[in-house]
Scaffold this motif. Structure first.
Motif, short mmCIF file in Angstrom:
data_model
loop_
_atom_site.label_atom_id
_atom_site.label_comp_id
_atom_site.label_asym_id
_atom_site.label_seq_id
_atom_site.Cartn_x
_atom_site.Cartn_y
_atom_site.Cartn_z
N THR A 7 0.85 -1.19 0.00
CA THR A 7 0.00 0.00 0.00
C THR A 7 0.88 1.23 0.00
O THR A 7 1.80 1.34 0.82
N GLU A 8 0.61 2.15 -0.91
CA GLU A 8 1.35 3.42 -0.93
C GLU A 8 0.80 4.30 0.19
O GLU A 8 -0.39 4.63 0.21
N LEU A 9 1.67 4.66 1.14
CA LEU A 9 1.23 5.42 2.30
C LEU A 9 1.31 6.92 2.10
O LEU A 9 0.79 7.68 2.91
N GLY A 10 2.01 7.38 1.09
CA GLY A 10 2.13 8.82 0.86
C GLY A 10 3.19 9.44 1.73
O GLY A 10 4.09 8.76 2.23
N ASP A 11 3.08 10.74 1.92
CA ASP A 11 4.09 11.45 2.71
C ASP A 11 3.93 11.14 4.20
O ASP A 11 2.87 10.72 4.65
N ALA A 12 5.00 11.34 4.93
CA ALA A 12 5.00 11.04 6.37
C ALA A 12 4.49 12.25 7.14
O ALA A 12 5.24 13.02 7.70
N SER A 13 3.17 12.41 7.15
CA SER A 13 2.55 13.51 7.88
C SER A 13 1.69 12.93 8.99
O SER A 13 1.42 11.73 9.04
N SER A 16 -1.36 11.18 7.56
CA SER A 16 -1.11 9.87 6.97
C SER A 16 -0.89 8.81 8.05
O SER A 16 -1.34 7.67 7.90
N TYR A 17 -0.23 9.18 9.15
CA TYR A 17 -0.05 8.23 10.24
C TYR A 17 -1.38 7.90 10.92
O TYR A 17 -1.62 6.77 11.31
N LEU A 18 -2.22 8.90 11.08
CA LEU A 18 -3.54 8.65 11.69
C LEU A 18 -4.37 7.71 10.80
O LEU A 18 -5.01 6.78 11.30
N GLU A 19 -4.34 7.93 9.50
CA GLU A 19 -5.08 7.07 8.57
C GLU A 19 -4.50 5.66 8.56
O GLU A 19 -5.25 4.67 8.55
N TYR A 69 3.30 5.67 18.49
CA TYR A 69 4.52 6.32 18.98
C TYR A 69 4.83 7.54 18.12
O TYR A 69 5.07 8.64 18.63
N VAL A 70 4.81 7.37 16.80
CA VAL A 70 5.12 8.48 15.89
C VAL A 70 4.06 9.57 16.00
O VAL A 70 4.38 10.76 16.00
N ILE A 71 2.80 9.18 16.11
CA ILE A 71 1.72 10.16 16.22
C ILE A 71 1.89 11.00 17.48
O ILE A 71 1.78 12.23 17.44
N GLU A 72 2.21 10.36 18.60
CA GLU A 72 2.42 11.13 19.84
C GLU A 72 3.59 12.08 19.69
O GLU A 72 3.55 13.22 20.14
N TRP A 73 4.67 11.62 19.04
CA TRP A 73 5.84 12.46 18.83
C TRP A 73 5.47 13.67 17.96
O TRP A 73 5.85 14.80 18.24
N ARG A 79 9.80 13.44 22.24
CA ARG A 79 9.94 12.00 22.14
C ARG A 79 9.06 11.35 23.20
O ARG A 79 9.17 11.69 24.39
N PRO A 80 8.19 10.42 22.83
CA PRO A 80 7.31 9.78 23.81
C PRO A 80 8.11 9.01 24.87
O PRO A 80 9.12 8.38 24.56
#
Length: 188
Positions: A7-13, A16-19, A69-73, A79-80
């Protein structure tokens, strides 16, 4: 042979992490339902299928944890899991290294006394008198910190004691030096 779905996830925003996390949560739910439908296990083949599904579920759960983890950061800017952010560091962690050439020049012990009545000699006499009232450990910590400009961590490493012990010795030494200097001024 298993087919691999990419799956293409797109940019690291953050979005995109929430989706991605939502998609992974749905997949974990599907796997949990499939595992629940397979129970009770009656054959060895069913057991292997159940173990394979459980393995996949664990992988998806690990991916969900990574996304969280990334979403919290991204949401907090920290850093979580850190107890202290950069703005709440301890004093020794906030120290800013400085070029020694930019520090003011300090006269050494062998310098000539100033022309204003030997003030350097009198100050040195008061300081030596004040240091006589210290224990050996307090004197070592005090001279290393004030005379040699070592940090508490460096002094602790040199004297093979804890950093908190260095702090305790420094508080005691400072108090005694201040008291002894006042006494020498009154007597002298």
């Amino acid at each position: 042979m298993k087919s691999l779905h990419i799956t293409e996830l797109g940019d690291a925003s953050l979005q995109s992490y929430l989706e991605t996390r939502r998609m992974l949560l749905r997949q974990a739910d599907v796997l949990c339902v499939r595992i629940a439908k397979m129970e009770p296990v009656r054959t060895m083949e069913e057991m292997e299928q159940l173990l394979a599904l459980d393995h996949d579920r664990k992988l998806v759960m690990d991916m969900i944890a990574s996304c969280s983890y990334v979403i919290e950061w991204l949401e907090t800017g920290r850093r979580p899991g850190n107890r202290r952010g950069i703005e709440r560091r301890a004093g020794y962690q906030r120290e800013i290294p400085m070029d020694p050439s930019r520090l003011p020049a300090v006269s050494d012990r062998g310098a000539e006394p100033s022309s204003a009545g030997g003030m350097n000699e009198a100050a040195r006499f008061r300081l030596e008198g004040a240091l006589r009232g210290l224990t050996e450990r307090e004197r070592s910590c005090y001279t290393l910190a004030h005379g040699e400009s070592f940090s508490f961590a460096e002094i602790a490493a040199m004297l093979n004691i804890s950093k908190s012990s260095v702090g305790t010795y420094m508080v005691r030494a400072q108090r005694k030096v201040e008291d002894n200097i006042c006494i020498h001024i009154l007597v002298g």
